[in-house]
Design an enzyme around this catalytic site. Sequence first.
Site, short mmCIF file in Angstrom:
data_model
loop_
_atom_site.label_atom_id
_atom_site.label_comp_id
_atom_site.label_asym_id
_atom_site.label_seq_id
_atom_site.Cartn_x
_atom_site.Cartn_y
_atom_site.Cartn_z
N HIS A 142 45.64 32.74 35.52
CA HIS A 142 45.76 33.74 36.88
C HIS A 142 46.96 34.37 36.79
CE1 HIS A 142 41.98 32.25 38.98
NE2 HIS A 142 42.08 31.80 37.80
N GLU A 143 47.07 35.33 37.52
CA GLU A 143 47.93 36.46 37.47
C GLU A 143 48.46 36.79 36.28
OE1 GLU A 143 47.24 34.27 41.07
OE2 GLU A 143 48.63 33.27 39.58
N GLU A 175 45.13 42.76 41.79
CA GLU A 175 44.27 42.11 42.86
C GLU A 175 44.25 43.17 44.14
OE1 GLU A 175 44.72 38.11 43.97
OE2 GLU A 175 45.54 37.65 41.75
N GLU A 209 42.07 35.70 35.39
CA GLU A 209 41.97 36.33 36.87
C GLU A 209 42.04 38.04 36.67
OE1 GLU A 209 43.21 35.06 41.23
OE2 GLU A 209 44.61 35.56 39.76
N GLU A 251 38.82 33.90 46.04
CA GLU A 251 39.88 33.21 47.24
C GLU A 251 40.22 34.13 48.14
OE1 GLU A 251 42.36 34.91 43.74
OE2 GLU A 251 40.75 33.77 43.99
N HIS A 311 46.56 22.03 35.35
CA HIS A 311 46.90 23.13 36.09
C HIS A 311 48.58 23.49 36.16
CE1 HIS A 311 47.61 25.45 40.15
NE2 HIS A 311 47.08 26.13 39.15
N HIS A 312 48.95 24.55 35.70
CA HIS A 312 50.36 24.81 35.50
C HIS A 312 50.67 26.19 36.36
CE1 HIS A 312 50.87 23.06 31.39
NE2 HIS A 312 50.54 22.14 32.19
N GLU A 313 50.78 25.84 37.70
CA GLU A 313 51.23 27.14 38.45
C GLU A 313 52.84 27.19 38.33
OE1 GLU A 313 51.97 30.05 40.37
OE2 GLU A 313 49.79 29.38 40.44
#
Length: 690
Positions: free
Chosen positions: A453-454, A157, A472, A478, A384-386
Amino acid sequence: MSSCTSHKTEVSSPNNNIRLAFNIDDEGFMSYNIKVNDSIFIDDSQLGFEAKDGLNLSNSFEIIKTEFSSKDETWEQIWGENKIIRNHYNEMAVHLANIDSIYLTMRFRLFDDGIGFRYEYCVKDIDKIILTDELTTFNIRNNGVSWSIPASFETYELLYRTLPLNEVDNANTPFTFKTQSRRDAETQSIYASIHEAALTDFPEMTLGLRPAKDERLKTKDIEEKFKVQGSEFKVQLAPYPDKTKAIFEKDNFISPWRTIQISDKAVGLINSNLILNLNEPCVLEGDLSWIRPMKYVGVWWGMHLGVESWVMGDRHGATTENAKRYIDFAADNNIDAVLFEGWNEGWDSWGGRQNFDFTKAYADFDIDEIMRYAKTKNVEVIGHHETGGNIINYENQLEDAYRWTKEKGINCVKTGYAGGLPDFHNHHGQHNVRHYRKVVETAARHHITLDVHEPIKPTGIRRTYPNMMTREGARGMEWNAWSEGNPPEHHVMLPFSRLLAGPMDYTPGTFDILFDNTRNSPLRKKWNDNDKGNSRVNTTLAKQLANWVILYSPLQMASDMIEHYEGHPAFQFFRDFNPDCDWSEALQGEPGEYVAIVRRAGEDFFLGAATNGEAREIEIPLSFLSCQLSAVSGQQSVYEATIYSDGDDAHWETNPTSYKIEKMTVSSNDTLFIKMAAGGGCAVVFKIEN
């Protein structure tokens, strides 16, 4: 596929425009070079690895035999930019051995759009191989211009840089550049991008610039010899905490493919299928209808703005009431799914060692009622699994979490890894690459698709595991909520860089592009008390629409809070948009300047064009429409084109929300004239009339 045995060490692409030579010197050191149009493109470049325990993986090699083969086939993927892919290459497999009983096959595949090579090692009488370095280099003959982000083993990023090749100290891949070659006394441009394919059990590679050759040379004659040379980049592998690079508990390993996509036009890189073709075919069996592209909205943007929160409380976004509101909106607007972030317990542990529970919802998020309600509306829910980087906690729950998720009726999960990893591992080393692979395989067993993501960067494993749908892996939407935002050139840089690796969940589509028009100031109004006044979306509204086409993802999000779409005429484009495309082509563009891409889904075409901070006019011949013919008459079809473009007074800084919608009838004989404001764009829907 057929093969023959020879000691010849050269191979060319099917069209003979690209030629690779493999060489071994008197000491058994390996190298390669590449010619494009009969001119040196990559000068002699080193090959090999270094390892612990005295393993000699780099020299004293001799050729045992060389095998040549060819393949020309087409294959079909479940989803993708193009459903039908041609896989056409010539292969050279050089089988080698050295005095230490180390066997190596150097496998080279040359396509008309580039090359791939990989190492296949086997070491006798050993049960562990520990790599300490990769020696692969890319010695680019001529200087040129490049587009890249800095090398990092923790994040992608970062903002893209436009730099001369010889001023790039280090870079992540895809590393895109432009140089020249000579052919028939004429200078021709070569666009290329260095990346890797089939990264499954290895650390990622980045590139580091070696010191200029003339700094190490002793004589004037040699200085003159190397004066025309550009830059030599060496592979750098993401390390373990102890600085070793890769560990294999066996006597063999196969590296990822090292790839170079090559084209005489920048858009040729976008249209290349080389990365996909270097991956193994799909291993999933049976009915794969559970894998499908979708459009979605979600409880997400409000949290980044600070008007909602992930944590349960007065501002909690993922509540039962809010969930039903979003489900209703999706059902009313031809949208397939809704994402809910902040639904599960553990968000209040953020800031330490994040400890999420992936099977326990917050008390104000009645998941059974929400799933029941969504089913009545024929709307999917995206889970969603953060992890917060706590992959130990995630892996401990992995099997139960995906079984529970599927039992609830959730078929797609977005994962996240925002945070430091345990035991000082980095995000992109072999340890975490293995973790990402484990998650993909676990999700596949439970018939669940993924949006990561990440992530580790995409390298084409979506061909082998098509449930790995999007990632991502770059600065997404964002960043506009809590920083200076992504600059106007960012969106026309991504297709020529990050998106060469695979789909990206950029999450386009923010309509709330506020600015202080009472003072005609480029500074926007504050979204929340944490906003320092410099956060904004650096595009026009028309460019936000165009990005749904340009920034390819089979899971495509309308990112804004739904109240900003209610009653908005421009949102009709997303209602009509279909992310399940059959065919795509990048038509025009230059990295960081502008791009125009068209995609077909069924009988409908969707065109997206965008520019950087400069206003621009382009002409798009509509000849691509000719692939749709009337089944009855066989004559060219006529289309109604709905054109969403920048208003005459639009500008990304001072008047970003000015737009216009026009309709016209067109055919493949017509040319579309597109005028884009600074930081602007254009989106077009073509629907068949006859």
